[in-house]
Design a protein around this motif. Sequence first.
Motif, PDB file in Angstrom:
ATOM      1  N   ASN A  26       0.825  -1.203   0.000  1.00  0.00           N
ATOM      2  CA  ASN A  26       0.000   0.000   0.000  1.00  0.00           C
ATOM      3  C   ASN A  26       0.864   1.261   0.000  1.00  0.00           C
ATOM      4  N   ALA A  27       1.908   1.259   0.808  1.00  0.00           N
ATOM      5  CA  ALA A  27       2.767   2.451   0.874  1.00  0.00           C
ATOM      6  C   ALA A  27       3.377   2.718  -0.506  1.00  0.00           C
ATOM      7  N   GLU A  28       3.851   1.671  -1.149  1.00  0.00           N
ATOM      8  CA  GLU A  28       4.521   1.869  -2.446  1.00  0.00           C
ATOM      9  C   GLU A  28       3.530   2.301  -3.527  1.00  0.00           C
ATOM     10  N   THR A  29       2.316   1.742  -3.461  1.00  0.00           N
ATOM     11  CA  THR A  29       1.281   2.166  -4.419  1.00  0.00           C
ATOM     12  C   THR A  29       0.949   3.648  -4.219  1.00  0.00           C
ATOM     13  N   LEU A  30       0.806   4.062  -2.966  1.00  0.00           N
ATOM     14  CA  LEU A  30       0.405   5.450  -2.689  1.00  0.00           C
ATOM     15  C   LEU A  30       1.503   6.449  -3.077  1.00  0.00           C
ATOM     16  N   VAL A  31       2.749   6.054  -2.911  1.00  0.00           N
ATOM     17  CA  VAL A  31       3.851   6.934  -3.330  1.00  0.00           C
ATOM     18  C   VAL A  31       3.690   7.248  -4.818  1.00  0.00           C
ATOM     19  N   GLN A  32       3.389   6.200  -5.597  1.00  0.00           N
ATOM     20  CA  GLN A  32       3.211   6.390  -7.045  1.00  0.00           C
ATOM     21  C   GLN A  32       1.970   7.230  -7.340  1.00  0.00           C
ATOM     22  N   GLU A  33       0.860   6.828  -6.729  1.00  0.00           N
ATOM     23  CA  GLU A  33      -0.419   7.488  -7.026  1.00  0.00           C
ATOM     24  C   GLU A  33      -0.405   8.965  -6.671  1.00  0.00           C
ATOM     25  N   TRP A  34       0.252   9.277  -5.560  1.00  0.00           N
ATOM     26  CA  TRP A  34       0.213  10.655  -5.059  1.00  0.00           C
ATOM     27  C   TRP A  34       1.511  11.411  -5.359  1.00  0.00           C
ATOM     28  N   ARG A  35       2.414  10.746  -6.129  1.00  0.00           N
ATOM     29  CA  ARG A  35       3.645  11.383  -6.626  1.00  0.00           C
ATOM     30  C   ARG A  35       4.542  11.916  -5.507  1.00  0.00           C
ATOM     31  N   PHE A  36       4.688  11.131  -4.442  1.00  0.00           N
ATOM     32  CA  PHE A  36       5.606  11.560  -3.372  1.00  0.00           C
ATOM     33  C   PHE A  36       7.056  11.342  -3.794  1.00  0.00           C
ATOM     34  N   THR A  37       7.915  12.301  -3.470  1.00  0.00           N
ATOM     35  CA  THR A  37       9.346  12.185  -3.774  1.00  0.00           C
ATOM     36  C   THR A  37      10.138  12.649  -2.538  1.00  0.00           C
ATOM     37  N   ASP A  38      11.462  12.586  -2.665  1.00  0.00           N
ATOM     38  CA  ASP A  38      12.275  13.014  -1.515  1.00  0.00           C
ATOM     39  C   ASP A  38      12.276  14.535  -1.340  1.00  0.00           C
ATOM     40  N   ASP A  39      11.603  15.246  -2.233  1.00  0.00           N
ATOM     41  CA  ASP A  39      11.457  16.701  -2.038  1.00  0.00           C
ATOM     42  C   ASP A  39      10.264  17.040  -1.155  1.00  0.00           C
ATOM     43  N   ASP A  40       9.423  16.047  -0.887  1.00  0.00           N
ATOM     44  CA  ASP A  40       8.192  16.357  -0.153  1.00  0.00           C
ATOM     45  C   ASP A  40       8.427  16.571   1.339  1.00  0.00           C
ATOM     46  N   VAL A  41       7.633  17.499   1.862  1.00  0.00           N
ATOM     47  CA  VAL A  41       7.611  17.747   3.307  1.00  0.00           C
ATOM     48  C   VAL A  41       6.141  17.630   3.723  1.00  0.00           C
ATOM     49  N   LEU A  42       5.841  16.579   4.444  1.00  0.00           N
ATOM     50  CA  LEU A  42       4.441  16.327   4.825  1.00  0.00           C
ATOM     51  C   LEU A  42       4.139  16.966   6.175  1.00  0.00           C
ATOM     52  N   LEU A  43       3.048  17.716   6.228  1.00  0.00           N
ATOM     53  CA  LEU A  43       2.597  18.290   7.499  1.00  0.00           C
ATOM     54  C   LEU A  43       1.846  17.179   8.227  1.00  0.00           C
ATOM     55  N   HIS A  44       2.455  16.656   9.299  1.00  0.00           N
ATOM     56  CA  HIS A  44       1.919  15.461   9.971  1.00  0.00           C
ATOM     57  C   HIS A  44       1.329  15.855  11.326  1.00  0.00           C
ATOM     58  N   ALA A  45      -0.002  15.962  11.382  1.00  0.00           N
ATOM     59  CA  ALA A  45      -0.649  16.346  12.636  1.00  0.00           C
ATOM     60  C   ALA A  45      -1.608  15.260  13.122  1.00  0.00           C
ATOM     61  N   LEU A  46      -1.589  14.118  12.470  1.00  0.00           N
ATOM     62  CA  LEU A  46      -2.497  13.010  12.839  1.00  0.00           C
ATOM     63  C   LEU A  46      -1.897  12.202  13.992  1.00  0.00           C
ATOM     64  N   PRO A  47      -2.744  11.491  14.725  1.00  0.00           N
ATOM     65  CA  PRO A  47      -2.180  10.569  15.721  1.00  0.00           C
ATOM     66  C   PRO A  47      -1.462   9.413  15.019  1.00  0.00           C
ATOM     67  N   ILE A  48      -0.506   8.777  15.715  1.00  0.00           N
ATOM     68  CA  ILE A  48       0.226   7.675  15.068  1.00  0.00           C
ATOM     69  C   ILE A  48      -0.215   6.312  15.607  1.00  0.00           C
ATOM     70  N   PHE A  49      -1.444   6.257  16.141  1.00  0.00           N
ATOM     71  CA  PHE A  49      -1.927   4.933  16.580  1.00  0.00           C
ATOM     72  C   PHE A  49      -2.980   4.372  15.629  1.00  0.00           C
ATOM     73  N   HIS A  50      -3.138   5.015  14.465  1.00  0.00           N
ATOM     74  CA  HIS A  50      -4.115   4.530  13.487  1.00  0.00           C
ATOM     75  C   HIS A  50      -3.462   4.396  12.121  1.00  0.00           C
ATOM     76  N   THR A  51      -4.143   3.663  11.253  1.00  0.00           N
ATOM     77  CA  THR A  51      -3.692   3.469   9.879  1.00  0.00           C
ATOM     78  C   THR A  51      -3.304   4.783   9.196  1.00  0.00           C
ATOM     79  N   HIS A  52      -4.148   5.804   9.357  1.00  0.00           N
ATOM     80  CA  HIS A  52      -3.951   7.049   8.617  1.00  0.00           C
ATOM     81  C   HIS A  52      -2.598   7.702   8.952  1.00  0.00           C
ATOM     82  N   GLY A  53      -2.377   7.982  10.238  1.00  0.00           N
ATOM     83  CA  GLY A  53      -1.150   8.690  10.623  1.00  0.00           C
ATOM     84  C   GLY A  53       0.086   7.807  10.595  1.00  0.00           C
TER      85      GLY A  53
END
Length: 505
Positions: free
Chosen positions: A183-210
């Motif tokens: 899933n992670a590798e598919t989403l990187v492709q689908e959403w065009r994530f690269t090493d230039d990205d800076v993700l604003l991470h404000a979600l909790p890390i006890f769930h799938t989403h965060g």
Amino acid sequence: MGNPLYDRLLGIHAGKDTPFLHLPDGQTLTHATFLDTAARLANTMTGLEMEPGDRVAVQVEKSVEALALYAACVQAGLIFLPLNTGYTTQELSYFIENSGASLVVCDEANEAGLAEIVQKNNARLETLNADGSGSLMRRALGMLPAFQPAHRSEDDLAAFLYTSGTTGRSKGAMLTQANLLSNAETLVQEWRFTDDDVLLHALPIFHTHGLFVATNVVLASGGSMIFLPKFDLEDILRLMPQATAMMGVPTFYTRLLSDDRFAQDLTQDMRLFISGSAPLLADTHVQFEDRTGHRILERYGMTETNMNTSNPYDGERRAGTVGFPLPDVELKVTDPKTGQTLADGEIGIIEVRGPNVFQGYWQMPDKTAAELREDGFFITGDLGRIDEDGYVHIVGREKDLIISGGYNIYPKEIELLLDEQPGVLESAVIGVPHPDFGETPIGILVPAPGHTPDIEAIMGAVRDALARFKHPRQLILLDELPRNTMGKVQKNILRDRCKDLFTKT
Ligand code: MLC
Ligand code: AMP
């Protein structure tokens, strides 16, 4: 020897001085520093005689060390079991017992409350606080910052995520390395994530989403994240100009829109806003575009399946839809009674199959069999349809579930508790629209003949037993519950009667 999840998400960054975590105080941690902490934690856990396949139950505040603990579990082949920080001791007891966790990691403030249950289960208890202090890191600091990853295959379990059910009992969804990695590798492709990205991470890390969507996507792409302890509007407004992408639940977007300072100038360097975990109102989508010029990309997922569908990166992001099935995910809409596939346009239950779909519920073969077909299709319980252009629409839920600010609440769990309160004959818990959380639970109580339930005392019992986010925001007395001819409570009638409780202006 290998460990695919480690090799492809973490090991690829070994020794790199590239940024991984930007903290709100301006400090930046590199991938190498993060991996050092993870290795120290992996050494700590193996030193505590934890072996591959053992479960590590973790209820701690979001911190760099908490994230490193996840990475350490991957590295040591341990099954990571993150738990909502809001859970009460009563709720935790069940997870610890059911999972057979050998190590429990909690905040020092909860240590005394958990000691007995941990001991009863022959587990070990270590502490980790929001500032990184506690017994676990004290041990880790004396360990080597290098660890030979445990041999694991893609079919080995990497995580248990507990999800409640319609019977009120939580079930441990078993996720393999392949489930997370694919899933992670598919989403990187689908959403065009690269090493230039800076993700604003404000979600909790006890769930799938965060944890899996946000963190694994950033790890797989080599980007970095602005790692915030929680969603704080001031922090988000301040830090958005330094980010390129954000993932959030709809509440993030409605809260941003409620502030006039949130305008185009803050979002000009952002390339992507993603929403999921709960329905994004079409109105929010439109308002967001009007205000910022960005179209939110809505996607649909579940604890059991990671992400299933996504609106397109390049094509039209259609408001009120969750887009198309991901490239490696099969999705069909079936008749709830017969299980037959329905024609496009017809409403039925969404079923999904693919490398993202979990292995079943821990030690619950009956529940697994009821939801995961032998041919690999998972019955999501979400009601949907596929439109003429192939976009998936979620139109409701067949399962009795309330989603408040992205947290799932199963009414049955609350009803079981309300039913056993003095003076209560029976109860029904329903979700009603809420301007901030999307939906919120309220409880309808039918008094036992000749009794008047003590609402304050009942709320006290609720507070002792259940996490704050599950508390009914209101308890209402009613002489009887509306029922159909089969005797089933007609929650739709109750929902209709109470729909304006929090939204009427
Ligand atoms: C906090 N509270 C909530 C709540 N979050 N109550 C109901 N629902 C919630 N989601 C409580 C607090 O304890 C507090 O209690 C009161 O409500 C108000 O708190 P707040 O300060 O306004 O809330 P905040 O801390 O800002 O949190 C709101 C939130 C947060 C929406 C930012 O809940 C959040 O980050 N949600 C994301 C959940 C998530 O990641 N879901 C993904 C699941 S995975 P008091 O005592 O003050 O009244 C999944 C699969 C997929 O679904 O597809 O992604
Ligand atoms: P959870 O069990 O916490 O993973 O929640 C999964 C549920 O969240 C799904 O079964 C859906 O009901 C809901 N969900 C997730 N994403 C969306 C979305 N984009 N739109 C509507 N519902 C969603």
